[in-house]
Design a protein around this motif. Structure first.
Motif, PDB file in Angstrom:
ATOM      1  N   LYS A   1       0.830  -1.204   0.000  1.00  0.00           N
ATOM      2  CA  LYS A   1       0.000   0.000   0.000  1.00  0.00           C
ATOM      3  C   LYS A   1       0.866   1.256   0.000  1.00  0.00           C
ATOM      4  N   PHE A   2       1.978   1.195   0.732  1.00  0.00           N
ATOM      5  CA  PHE A   2       2.900   2.330   0.767  1.00  0.00           C
ATOM      6  C   PHE A   2       3.394   2.651  -0.645  1.00  0.00           C
ATOM      7  N   PHE A   3       3.800   1.621  -1.386  1.00  0.00           N
ATOM      8  CA  PHE A   3       4.266   1.848  -2.756  1.00  0.00           C
ATOM      9  C   PHE A   3       3.131   2.361  -3.647  1.00  0.00           C
ATOM     10  N   GLY A   4       1.921   1.900  -3.380  1.00  0.00           N
ATOM     11  CA  GLY A   4       0.819   2.254  -4.261  1.00  0.00           C
ATOM     12  C   GLY A   4       0.151   3.573  -3.929  1.00  0.00           C
ATOM     13  N   GLU A   5       0.426   4.126  -2.731  1.00  0.00           N
ATOM     14  CA  GLU A   5      -0.333   5.304  -2.314  1.00  0.00           C
ATOM     15  C   GLU A   5       0.528   6.515  -1.993  1.00  0.00           C
ATOM     16  N   THR A   6       1.854   6.387  -2.191  1.00  0.00           N
ATOM     17  CA  THR A   6       2.727   7.493  -1.835  1.00  0.00           C
ATOM     18  C   THR A   6       3.314   8.132  -3.090  1.00  0.00           C
ATOM     19  N   SER A   7       2.955   9.377  -3.333  1.00  0.00           N
ATOM     20  CA  SER A   7       3.535  10.071  -4.489  1.00  0.00           C
ATOM     21  C   SER A   7       4.949  10.502  -4.159  1.00  0.00           C
ATOM     22  N   GLY A   8       5.807  10.496  -5.145  1.00  0.00           N
ATOM     23  CA  GLY A   8       7.172  10.945  -4.919  1.00  0.00           C
ATOM     24  C   GLY A   8       8.018  10.675  -6.145  1.00  0.00           C
ATOM     25  N   GLU A   9       9.066  11.475  -6.302  1.00  0.00           N
ATOM     26  CA  GLU A   9       9.970  11.327  -7.439  1.00  0.00           C
ATOM     27  C   GLU A   9      10.558   9.920  -7.515  1.00  0.00           C
ATOM     28  N   TRP A  10      10.906   9.393  -6.334  1.00  0.00           N
ATOM     29  CA  TRP A  10      11.604   8.117  -6.247  1.00  0.00           C
ATOM     30  C   TRP A  10      10.706   6.934  -6.575  1.00  0.00           C
ATOM     31  N   ASN A  11       9.378   7.130  -6.471  1.00  0.00           N
ATOM     32  CA  ASN A  11       8.470   5.983  -6.495  1.00  0.00           C
ATOM     33  C   ASN A  11       8.179   5.520  -7.923  1.00  0.00           C
ATOM     34  N   PHE A  12       8.993   4.571  -8.383  1.00  0.00           N
ATOM     35  CA  PHE A  12       8.855   4.097  -9.774  1.00  0.00           C
ATOM     36  C   PHE A  12       7.671   3.165  -9.959  1.00  0.00           C
ATOM     37  N   PHE A  13       6.956   2.848  -8.848  1.00  0.00           N
ATOM     38  CA  PHE A  13       5.785   1.974  -8.956  1.00  0.00           C
ATOM     39  C   PHE A  13       4.594   2.714  -9.566  1.00  0.00           C
TER      40      PHE A  13
END
Lengths: 373, 327
Positions: free
Chosen positions: A171-183
């Motif tokens: 959920k963290f990967f799917g719900e957190t916007s950010g430059e680093w988040n390639f998901f």
């Protein structure tokens, strides 16, 4: 003190296959009848509901053979997970962490797909996704196995906790916007899992003149089932699993390294569940927080219903998929019957089977007069 | 109410359900049975208890029905695992599957005819907050901890009662013997089967009360996709371990787990109201708060096993069925 027990319970020495099969059929029948009564109370005709459930669930209707593809997407992960769990259960290692291992496998495969999917061809990327997925799932399970053999940590409860840790990581990967988040998808303003690049999609083999296509992961999953069946029946390592499950002490006296066998087998079990996760996301083409579809839980039910027998697991997971998929398809045409009706039926079938199990394992014997005194 | 009071108030409101679930599971586990059916048992207690409460316009009838409905789940679990020697993990999971299936089947079946909480004014009135004199006037904390529904106080009362029962009564001490070493307890003439049945059933009944409480917290509105219990049953199982099978620790534990649960909702407003003190809260991902109860419990499990204490309060015979002829 005088006890008035007229019967006592004795373990049966002979467990006949015929008796098991008969009791199971009876169990399913009872569940279906009670389910039918419940449906009638809701003003739904049980005969037409069951007919639709089975026909829609298994083959779809003449307008939509695509149903078969959807069916396969539910069936494949359940089959793999159930077979994998049966390995752990054979050693009485209560791995109820299927959900978490499935998610870790999916995350592993997702990382490969997102980072390398654009630059590598299918033939490299798909095996790599499967490998990383299996490794992620396997290590997540082996971690618990190591603690179990070293410190006797309660594996039931620890794997249960780790399900949720994996879920919130996803959920963290799917719900957190950010430059680093390639998901995440770059097109969407609110956080959303990105779609996999073309090369990371599971290969579909066209069959029956293009009516529907066969997902390659199903073929692999069936081959794995055959391999596991063979592994358990004909290899030394498979035999060791049976011995450890039967009695860890006699395994020790026979000179087996019990700890090593447990860790190795749990790694294999969890890796197969991770592989199921990798296959699933590769077929779906993206990650999703609800992707497990409770497969880690249902797998336990399937493995248990099938008495941990690999061939029986194949049959039972087929039937449970008909039940689950059929109910979810039928819920579109029956407004008052939720897709969860499948869970209700599944629960009742299992209650009936657990009851029937008793009578295949034990028998009631009339207590003779001398014993009462 | 200011933000901090509201935050603390919400911790209690939304997590008392955990206390009910945990207390029910502690009682069950003390008899040596690991019941993984908490989630399903609570769901059944919730929906059947709620329908009974609304249709009779009485909270008390609702509570009794919730207790009985959930207790029947316990009876089923006890029958299958104690009398029929079925595997506890599988049976518990099946109760959860079955319970959630039944929950949605009943709820969906009503369609638009679902009875609203507003149609039962006496239920709402009986559920409404009761201010404890003097204590509720303490600044900041008073409104947060001493102005709650009677069901919150009931949960605390059950916790204290359970603690006294397990530690100071003859039957309570015998129950612990049953959970620790059933064959030893059997040999001194304790009726193992009766003890297990009663405590599993009452434990499940307590979970059912929590289910009805949660139904009322959610305003009695049935959502087609998520259950009122929504994972609280699973957290309760974690909380049993965290609180070391001690009912009084369960009160503190449910506040602590509730703190993390509720923080994800309030981290924004806390950070806005007190930027210097709580500004950092908004930079921590919400999922970490949600995962923390499980992470903490996992660590507790691992650490206690490494220190060879086996959880201290955890019954030795937990999870194993007792078959007399094997003795």
């Amino acid at each position: 003190m005088k006890r008035q027990n007229y019967f006592h319970v004795v373990k049966r020495d002979d467990v006949r296959l015929k008796r098991i099969i008969l009791s199971y059929l009876l169990a399913v029948l009872i569940a279906i009848i009670i389910g039918g009564i419940l449906l009638s109370i809701q003003n739904v005709n049980p005969f037409s509901y069951y007919k639709d459930m089975f026909s829609l669930g298994l083959i779809g209707n003449k307008f939509g053979y695509k149903q078969v593809e959807a069916f396969i997407k539910v069936f494949t992960p359940l089959l793999l997970t159930s077979v994998a769990l049966s390995l752990a259960f054979k050693m009485r290692f209560w791995n109820i962490g299927g959900e978490g291992q499935f998610i870790m496998g999916a995350i592993g495969a997702g990382i490969v797909a997102y980072l390398l999917g654009d630059s590598l061809p299918s033939l490299i990327i798909l095996p790599l996704m499967a490998l990383v997925g299996a490794l992620f799932g396997g290590l997540y399970g082996a971690f618990v196995a190591v603690l179990k053999v070293k410190y006797n940590t309660n594996e039931t409860l620890l794997t249960l906790m780790m399900n949720y840790i994996a879920l919130y990581l996803l959920k963290f990967f799917g719900e957190t916007s950010g430059e680093w988040n390639f998901f995440l998808s770059t097109d969407s303003s609110r956080p959303l899992f990105a779609s996999f690049p073309e090369s990371a999609l599971m290969i579909e083999i066209p069959t029956f003149f293009g009516y529907f296509s066969l997902n390659l992961s199903l073929v692999i999953a069936l081959l794995i089932c055959v391999a596991i069946w063979w592994y358990l029946k004909y290899t030394k390592r498979g035999y060791e699993i049976a011995v450890v499950g039967d009695s860890p002490n006699s395994a020790k006296y026979a000179g087996m390294k019990v700890s090593k066998i447990v860790v190795r087998t749990i790694f294999l079990s969890a890796a197969l569940i991770g592989l199921a996760g990798a296959f699933y996301v590769s077929s779906a083409g993206t990650l999703s927080t609800s992707m497990t579809n409770s497969v880690g839980w249902t797998g336990i039910v399937v493995a248990w219903l099938a008495k941990l027998n690999t061939i029986a697991i194949t049959v039972v997971s087929l039937l449970i998929t008909v039940l689950q998929h059929g109910c979810s398809v039928a819920s579109a045409s029956y407004a008052t019957v939720d897709a969860n009706f499948a869970n209700l039926l599944q629960g009742m079938i299992l209650f009936a089977v657990l009851t029937a199990d008793f009578f295949t394992r034990f028998k009631l014997v009339k207590t003779s007069k001398q014993e009462v005194e | 109410m200011n933000v901090i009071t509201l935050f603390l108030f919400s911790i209690v409101v939304y997590n008392t359900v955990l206390l009910y679930g945990t207390l029910g599971e502690i009682l069950t586990e003390k008899s040596g049975s690991l019941n993984l059916g908490v989630e399903g048992t609570m769901a059944i207690g919730a929906i059947i208890g709620y329908l009974a409460a609304v249709s009779t316009n009485s909270l008390w009838i609702g509570l009794i029905v919730a207790f009985i409905a959930a207790g029947l789940c316990g009876l089923l679990f006890a029958f299958l695992t104690v009398s029929l020697q079925a595997n506890q993990n599988v049976t518990g999971l099946t109760i959860t599957t079955f319970g959630l299936g039944l929950y949605f089947f009943i709820g969906k079946g009503f369609g638009s005819a679902w009875p609203a909480l507003q149609s039962a004014p006496s239920v709402s009135a009986a559920y409404a907050a009761i201010e404890i004199p003097l204590l509720s006037e303490i600044p900041v904390l008073g409104k947060a901890f001493f102005s709650h529904s009677i069901l919150v106080y009931l949960a605390v009362a059950i916790a204290v009662g359970l603690w006294l029962y397990l530690n100071y009564t003859k039957t309570g001490l015998r129950l612990r013997a049953v959970g620790e070493n059933p064959s030893a307890a059997d040999s001194v003439g304790i009726n193992i089967i009766l003890y297990k049945y009663i405590h599993i059933i009452v434990g499940s009944g307590i979970m059912g009360l929590g289910g009805l409480y949660m139904a009322l917290v959610m305003g009695g509105s049935f959502e087609g996709s998520t259950c009122w219990i929504n994972g609280y049953g699973w957290i309760s199982i974690a909380l049993v371990i965290f609180s070391n099978w001690n009912p009084l620790m369960a009160i503190l534990g449910s506040l602590l787990f509730g703190f993390f649960n509720t923080l994800q909702v309030y981290s924004g407003s806390l950070a806005n109201s007190f930027p210097e003190m709580f500004g950092w809260l908004s930079s921590i991902p919400a999922q970490l708060y949600q995962a923390l109860p499980f992470i903490i419990t996992a660590i507790v499990l691992i650490v206690t096993s490494i220190r060879q204490t086996q959880g201290g309060g955890g019954p030795e015979g937990l999870g194993a069925n007792y078959f007399r002829e094997d003795r």
